[in-house]
Write a protein that holds these residues in place. Structure first.
Motif, short mmCIF file in Angstrom:
data_model
loop_
_atom_site.label_atom_id
_atom_site.label_comp_id
_atom_site.label_asym_id
_atom_site.label_seq_id
_atom_site.Cartn_x
_atom_site.Cartn_y
_atom_site.Cartn_z
N GLN A 43 -6.50 4.97 11.27
CA GLN A 43 -5.88 3.57 11.07
C GLN A 43 -7.07 2.66 10.41
O GLN A 43 -6.93 1.88 9.48
CB GLN A 43 -5.65 2.92 12.21
CG GLN A 43 -4.95 1.46 12.04
CD GLN A 43 -4.61 1.07 13.59
OE1 GLN A 43 -4.34 1.50 14.48
NE2 GLN A 43 -4.52 -0.29 13.64
N TYR A 44 -8.28 2.71 10.93
CA TYR A 44 -9.44 1.63 10.61
C TYR A 44 -9.82 2.13 9.17
O TYR A 44 -10.15 1.03 8.21
CB TYR A 44 -10.61 1.79 11.52
CG TYR A 44 -10.43 1.52 12.79
CD1 TYR A 44 -9.30 0.92 13.44
CD2 TYR A 44 -11.07 1.97 13.83
CE1 TYR A 44 -9.24 0.41 14.42
CE2 TYR A 44 -11.03 1.50 15.18
CZ TYR A 44 -9.71 0.95 15.54
OH TYR A 44 -9.76 0.33 16.86
N SER A 54 1.02 -1.17 0.02
CA SER A 54 -0.02 -0.07 0.10
C SER A 54 0.98 1.37 -0.05
O SER A 54 2.01 1.16 0.68
CB SER A 54 -0.93 0.04 1.12
OG SER A 54 -0.23 0.00 2.40
N GLU A 103 1.95 1.64 5.99
CA GLU A 103 1.02 0.70 6.76
C GLU A 103 -0.01 1.90 7.37
O GLU A 103 0.59 2.96 7.73
CB GLU A 103 1.98 0.11 8.11
CG GLU A 103 2.71 -0.89 7.42
CD GLU A 103 2.03 -2.03 6.80
OE1 GLU A 103 0.87 -2.21 7.17
OE2 GLU A 103 2.80 -2.88 5.81
N PRO A 104 -1.17 1.75 7.64
CA PRO A 104 -2.29 2.59 8.27
C PRO A 104 -1.71 2.87 9.83
O PRO A 104 -1.90 3.93 10.20
CB PRO A 104 -3.41 1.47 8.58
CG PRO A 104 -3.22 0.59 7.18
CD PRO A 104 -1.92 0.26 7.37
N LEU A 105 -0.94 1.98 10.42
CA LEU A 105 -0.43 2.28 11.81
C LEU A 105 0.61 3.46 11.62
O LEU A 105 0.82 4.40 12.62
CB LEU A 105 0.40 1.20 12.32
CG LEU A 105 -0.66 0.21 13.34
CD1 LEU A 105 0.17 -1.00 14.09
CD2 LEU A 105 -1.26 1.06 14.42
N GLU A 124 -7.34 0.92 6.60
CA GLU A 124 -7.31 -0.88 6.81
C GLU A 124 -8.36 -1.22 6.11
O GLU A 124 -8.04 -2.22 5.15
CB GLU A 124 -7.16 -1.43 8.28
CG GLU A 124 -5.98 -1.20 8.87
CD GLU A 124 -6.21 -1.66 10.29
OE1 GLU A 124 -5.15 -1.79 11.16
OE2 GLU A 124 -7.35 -1.65 10.90
N TYR A 125 -9.63 -0.61 6.12
CA TYR A 125 -10.61 -1.29 5.48
C TYR A 125 -10.44 -0.75 3.65
O TYR A 125 -10.72 -1.60 3.18
CB TYR A 125 -11.97 -0.49 5.81
CG TYR A 125 -13.01 -0.64 4.93
CD1 TYR A 125 -13.98 -1.85 5.33
CD2 TYR A 125 -13.70 0.17 3.88
CE1 TYR A 125 -15.01 -2.11 4.47
CE2 TYR A 125 -14.63 -0.19 3.20
CZ TYR A 125 -15.60 -1.41 3.33
OH TYR A 125 -16.62 -1.35 2.60
N LYS A 170 -1.35 6.75 11.39
CA LYS A 170 -1.87 6.99 12.59
C LYS A 170 -0.91 7.53 13.48
O LYS A 170 -0.73 8.71 14.34
CB LYS A 170 -2.47 5.67 13.54
CG LYS A 170 -2.97 5.98 14.85
CD LYS A 170 -3.65 4.76 15.41
CE LYS A 170 -4.30 4.95 16.79
NZ LYS A 170 -2.81 4.79 17.82
N ILE A 193 -7.72 -0.25 2.11
CA ILE A 193 -6.57 -1.14 1.80
C ILE A 193 -7.06 -2.47 1.31
O ILE A 193 -6.90 -3.40 0.06
CB ILE A 193 -5.32 -1.44 2.33
CG1 ILE A 193 -4.57 0.28 2.62
CG2 ILE A 193 -4.27 -2.49 1.98
CD1 ILE A 193 -3.61 0.30 3.46
N ASP A 194 -7.78 -3.15 2.39
CA ASP A 194 -8.44 -4.44 1.94
C ASP A 194 -9.49 -4.50 0.78
O ASP A 194 -9.55 -5.29 0.11
CB ASP A 194 -9.23 -4.99 3.46
CG ASP A 194 -9.89 -6.24 3.26
OD1 ASP A 194 -8.83 -7.19 3.12
OD2 ASP A 194 -10.92 -6.52 3.29
#
Length: 476
Positions: A221-222, A3, A160-162, A225-226, A165, A228-229
Motif C-alpha cells: 500500500q505505502y 491510477s 487504489e493501493p488499498l 501511494e508514494y 493490499k 502514484i503521488d
C-alpha cells in the motif's frame, strides 16, 4: 487523476525439494550448502521436473478460479545477474499452466488473474546495509536457486493501493488454506512486484513503472501511494515519467530508481531444450480438485449463515485455517458461536497482535477460553478481570480457574453482601441522591462506581446497578 495497478506475485511452494533437482529446501541452512550441479548450472547437468510442483500449481490455479491447461511448456528467460549462476531462469512464458482466473474483493470488485506459471527462484543477495541506496557490498547465497515458485500475474484491474493490499492478503489466505505456500512476505515466501501508471484528467497516461523489493502487505500500500503521488506530480508539472524499475526503500519510505525497465524481447525467451512438454491429464486435475478444502470466502459465508456471527468476525476468523479450526472447536465445546467469535476476535487475537505473532492455538486452549466465557456470562468474574486472566494464560499457559482463585477475582453479587455497602455509599452522598429524586437517573452510574471502589472491583456491576435503583426507590 486515475491510477492503474497490476501485480506480479511470486509464491514459494512448500515442497521438500527444489523444482528441477533433489536438493532440499531449508531456509535455515548455512549459505551455499543445499546446492548441486543442476541448480547452479554446471555444464552437462540436466533438470528433472518435481511432480509435486505441478500438483501445487494445479491446486493454486483451481483455487484461484483459473483454467488449467493440460498442455504447457517450459522456456528460458535469459538475463545476467550475480544471483543467477546459469545466466537464465527456467520459467513458462509461451504456454503457462493456468490462465484466466480471478479473486473477488470485499467490495465485489473482480480482479482478474491473467496467468499462473511455474518457474525456479534465483539466489539471494545479502546487502551490507538495510538501506538499498547506501549498500556498499553484497554476498550471494545460492541455496535458493531452483526453489519452486508460481508467478501469479494480474490484469491491471486495481485503481487504489488499498485494493492491491487486499488482493495480496486474500491471495495469501487462499495459498495458506490450500497449503501450497507459507505466505510469509517478510521471509520472502511471497514477493510482490507492482506495476503502476497514472492517467491525468486529460486522458494522458504516464509510462508504466515497476516497483520491486516490497516485503509486507502494508508496504504494498505505502509503496503504491508514494509512487502514484510521485507520478501524479510529474504529470501536473508536464514532466515525462521514465519507464523504469524502482525499488521500495522501507527505511526512507520512498522508491528509488534501479534501472530502465526491460522489455520482454530483452530476455530472449526460447523453449527450454532440456525439459519435455508438460502434459497433465483430466484425471489428475480432477484428483487435485477433490483435495481442495473450503476456501476463506466460502467459510466466512457459511459462518454467517450457520452461526449468525457478524460478517466482520467471520472474515477475520476464516482468514486463518488454524483460527477457523479453533473457533469451530469452541462451538463443539458448547460455547455460543457469537460469544466465541467476539472473544476470539476482540480479546484473544489482540494478544497475538500485540506481539506481532501468528495465531497459536496452544497459547490459550479451547477449554481455557470456555472457562473464561462461562465465568463471565454467569457473572462470577467481570469482563475486565477475564481479559486480565486471559493475558496471564497467554503468557504462562496456566489454568484460568487457578488464576481466578489465586487472585480472589470471584464477583460479589448476593444482596446480603451488597446492600449494606450500597446504603453506605448512598447515605454519604445526599446531594447526588437529591439529583436522582429530581429525575436525573444517570447518577446511578456514580453510585455503581463508588460501590465498585468499596468492593475493590469484586462486585458485579450489573447486580449493583439493579440494587442501587431498588434502594433509591425505597424498594429495599
Amino acid at each position: 487523476m486515475k491510477s492503474v495497478i497490476g501485480l506480479e506475485i511470486h509464491a514459494q511452494l512448500l515442497t521438500e525439494t527444489k523444482a528441477f533437482c533433489a536438493c532440499k529446501i531449508d531456509v535455515n541452512a548455512k549459505p551455499n550448502t543445499n546446492i548441486c550441479p543442476v541448480c547452479t548450472g554446471q555444464p552437462g547437468a540436466l533438470p528433472v521436473l518435481n511432480e509435486k510442483v505441478v500438483e501445487f500449481a494445479i491446486k493454486s490455479g483451481l483455487a484461484l478460479n483459473c483454467e488449467i491447461h493440460q498442455r504447457s511448456s517450459f522456456d528460458r528467460k535469459n538475463y545476467f545477474y550475480p544471483d543467477l549462476p546459469k545466466g537464465y531462469q527456467i520459467t513458462q512464458y509461451f504456454h503457462p499452466i493456468a490462465t484466466e482466473g480471478y479473486i473477488n474483493l470485499d467490495s465485489g470488485k473482480k480482479v482478474r488473474i491473467r496467468r499462473i506459471h511455474i518457474e525456479e527462484d534465483a539466489g539471494k543477495m545479502i546487502h551490507s546495509t538495510e538501506n538499498i541506496t547506501e549498500s556498499k557490498e553484497s554476498l550471494i547465497d545460492f541455496n535458493r536457486c531452483g526453489v519452486p515458485l508460481i508467478e501469479i500475474v494480474t490484469e491491471p484491474d486495481m485503481e487504489e493501493p488499498l485494493e492491491a493490499k487486499e488482493f495480496m492478503e486474500k491471495l495469501r489466505d487462499i495459498l495458506r488454506t490450500i497449503d501450497v505456500c507459507s505466505g510469509n512476505m517478510e521471509e520472502g515466501a511471497l514477493r510482490c512486484d507492482a506495476n503502476v501508471s497514472v492517467i491525468d484528467d486529460n486522458g494522458r497516461s504516464s509510462s508504466r513503472v515497476e516497483v520491486k523489493n516490497i516485503n509486507s502487505f502494508r508496504y504494498v500500500q505505502y509503496a503504491l501511494e508514494y509512487e502514484i503521488d510521485r507520478i501524479s506530480k510529474s504529470l501536473k508539472e508536464g514532466k515525462d515519467v521514465k519507464h523504469e524499475t524502482r525499488g521500495w526503500d522501507f527505511v526512507t519510505r520512498t522508491t528509488v530508481s534501479l534501472r530502465s525497465k526491460e522489455e520482454e524481447n530483452d530476455y530472449r525467451y526460447f523453449p527450454e531444450p532440456d525439459l519435455p512438454i508438460l502434459e497433465v491429464s483430466k484425471d489428475l486435475i480432477e484428483q487435485v480438485k477433490k483435495t481442495l478444502p473450503e476456501l476463506p470466502d466460502q467459510k466466512a459465508e457459511r459462518y454467517v449463515k450457520t452461526f449468525g456471527i457478524s460478517d466482520y468476525n467471520a472474515k477475520i476468523i476464516s482468514k486463518d485455517r488454524d483460527l477457523a479450526n479453533y473457533f469451530e472447536s469452541t462451538i463443539s465445546a458448547g460455547v455460543d458461536p457469537k460469544d466465541g467469535a467476539n472473544w476470539i476476535v476482540n480479546d484473544l487475537l489482540s494478544l497475538f497482535n500485540a506481539d506481532s505473532a501468528e495465531f497459536d492455538p496452544g497459547k490459550v486452549s479451547v477449554d481455557a477460553l470456555k472457562i473464561l466465557i462461562d465465568y463471565t456470562n454467569s457473572s462470577k468474574i467481570s469482563r475486565l478481570s477475564a481479559k486480565e486472566v486471559m493475558s496471564e494464560v497467554y503468557k504462562s499457559g496456566r489454568n484460568p480457574a487457578d488464576i481466578i482463585k489465586e487472585r480472589n477475582l470471584i464477583q460479589v453479587s448476593d444482596e446480603e453482601s451488597l446492600i449494606p455497602i450500597i446504603k453506605k455509599v448512598i447515605e454519604g452522598n445526599p446531594a447526588v441522591v437529591d439529583q436522582y429524586r429530581k429525575g436525573k437517573t444517570s447518577v446511578v452510574g456514580f453510585f455503581v462506581g463508588n460501590v465498585m471502589k468499596e468492593t475493590k472491583g469484586k462486585a458485579d456491576p450489573k447486580a449493583v446497578g439493579e440494587l442501587v435503583k431498588k434502594v433509591l426507590d425505597g424498594k429495599v
